[in-house]
Design a protein around this motif. Structure first.
Motif, PDB file in Angstrom:
ATOM      1  N   TYR A  75      78.844  65.305 -70.375  1.00 47.91           N
ATOM      2  CA  TYR A  75      77.849  64.600 -69.430  1.00 47.91           C
ATOM      3  C   TYR A  75      78.073  65.390 -68.183  1.00 47.91           C
ATOM      4  CZ  TYR A  75      75.311  61.585 -66.071  1.00 47.91           C
ATOM      5  OH  TYR A  75      74.777  60.894 -65.221  1.00 47.91           O
ATOM      6  N   CYS A 125      78.079  50.358 -61.485  1.00 48.58           N
ATOM      7  CA  CYS A 125      77.645  50.065 -62.882  1.00 48.58           C
ATOM      8  C   CYS A 125      76.471  50.935 -63.538  1.00 48.58           C
ATOM      9  CB  CYS A 125      77.195  48.367 -62.853  1.00 48.58           C
ATOM     10  SG  CYS A 125      78.864  47.465 -62.616  1.00 48.58           S
ATOM     11  N   ILE A 163      77.466  56.488 -70.070  1.00 49.91           N
ATOM     12  CA  ILE A 163      77.544  56.074 -71.613  1.00 49.91           C
ATOM     13  C   ILE A 163      76.456  56.339 -72.462  1.00 49.91           C
ATOM     14  CG2 ILE A 163      77.923  53.863 -72.827  1.00 49.91           C
ATOM     15  CD1 ILE A 163      79.542  52.970 -70.371  1.00 49.91           C
ATOM     16  N   THR A 164      75.223  56.240 -71.962  1.00 50.58           N
ATOM     17  CA  THR A 164      73.930  56.185 -72.648  1.00 50.58           C
ATOM     18  C   THR A 164      73.425  57.864 -72.689  1.00 50.58           C
ATOM     19  OG1 THR A 164      72.597  55.290 -70.826  1.00 50.58           O
ATOM     20  CG2 THR A 164      73.440  53.900 -72.363  1.00 50.58           C
ATOM     21  N   ALA A 165      73.974  58.655 -71.986  1.00 48.32           N
ATOM     22  CA  ALA A 165      73.544  59.889 -71.732  1.00 48.32           C
ATOM     23  C   ALA A 165      73.450  60.565 -73.098  1.00 48.32           C
ATOM     24  CB  ALA A 165      74.242  60.794 -70.797  1.00 48.32           C
ATOM     25  N   LYS A 166      72.559  61.303 -73.487  1.00 46.46           N
ATOM     26  CA  LYS A 166      72.261  61.875 -74.920  1.00 46.46           C
ATOM     27  C   LYS A 166      72.146  63.442 -74.822  1.00 46.46           C
ATOM     28  CE  LYS A 166      70.048  57.958 -77.007  1.00 46.46           C
ATOM     29  NZ  LYS A 166      69.873  57.306 -77.826  1.00 46.46           N
ATOM     30  N   TYR A 170      76.638  53.507 -66.607  1.00 47.74           N
ATOM     31  CA  TYR A 170      75.532  52.960 -67.710  1.00 47.74           C
ATOM     32  C   TYR A 170      74.880  54.380 -67.954  1.00 47.74           C
ATOM     33  CZ  TYR A 170      71.354  51.404 -70.314  1.00 47.74           C
ATOM     34  OH  TYR A 170      70.474  51.531 -71.259  1.00 47.74           O
ATOM     35  N   THR A 171      74.478  54.921 -67.235  1.00 45.70           N
ATOM     36  CA  THR A 171      73.775  56.478 -67.321  1.00 45.70           C
ATOM     37  C   THR A 171      74.786  57.305 -68.063  1.00 45.70           C
ATOM     38  OG1 THR A 171      72.573  55.999 -65.208  1.00 45.70           O
ATOM     39  CG2 THR A 171      72.973  58.453 -66.202  1.00 45.70           C
TER      40      THR A 171
END
Length: 151
Positions: free
Chosen positions: A3, A141, A148-151, A145-146
């Protein structure tokens, strides 16, 4: 997966608030404590006045406690605002202003002897600091979240 994070140009405001702002607020909040030490005869290294030993223990302790409250939360606040500011720099910078003004108003309320100690800290606007605190918490937070959920 890696990331990557780009530091926005406006992040400098977050750095100023967390670094310089925290020191200025600490100096402002420490002033009444040092003044009260002299006026109420509570010498260093005593952090607090002892009831029964110091004549105006309650008065001094209210002043000291208002400053101590700021110091107890400062490290968490700075960490959150520096992290959350990476994604939401303007929100965290504005939140920092609320946090420091709220801390000063919290002290003014806490020092006011005419107010009940349980409510005094919020009667003069001390609750403003929570706007800044929760802005930084939300921003941190959101960043987490951004990431953790990044692809």
């Amino acid at each position: 997966m890696v990331y990557t994070l780009e530091v926005p140009n406006t992040y400098g405001y977050v750095v100023l608030g967390a670094g310089v702002g925290s020191v200025i607020c600490n100096i402002v909040l420490g002033g009444p404590v040092m003044k009260a030490r002299k006026q109420l005869d509570v010498p260093l290294p005593n952090l607090y006045a002892t009831p029964g030993v110091h004549k105006n223990a309650d008065e001094f302790n209210r002043i000291q406690r208002s400053h101590q409250n700021y110091m107890e939360m400062l490290d968490s606040y700075i960490a959150m605002t520096l992290l959350g500011g990476l994604q939401h720099p303007i929100a965290c910078a504005v939140g920092t202003v609320f946090y420091y003004i709220g801390a000063i108003l919290y002290q003014k309320g806490y020092i006011d002897k005419s107010l009940d100690v349980d409510l005094a800290r919020y009667k003069k606007g001390g609750a403003l600091k929570w706007i800044g605190f929760f802005t930084s918490m939300y921003s941190t937070c959101a960043l987490a979240y951004t990431m953790i959920t990044a692809k």
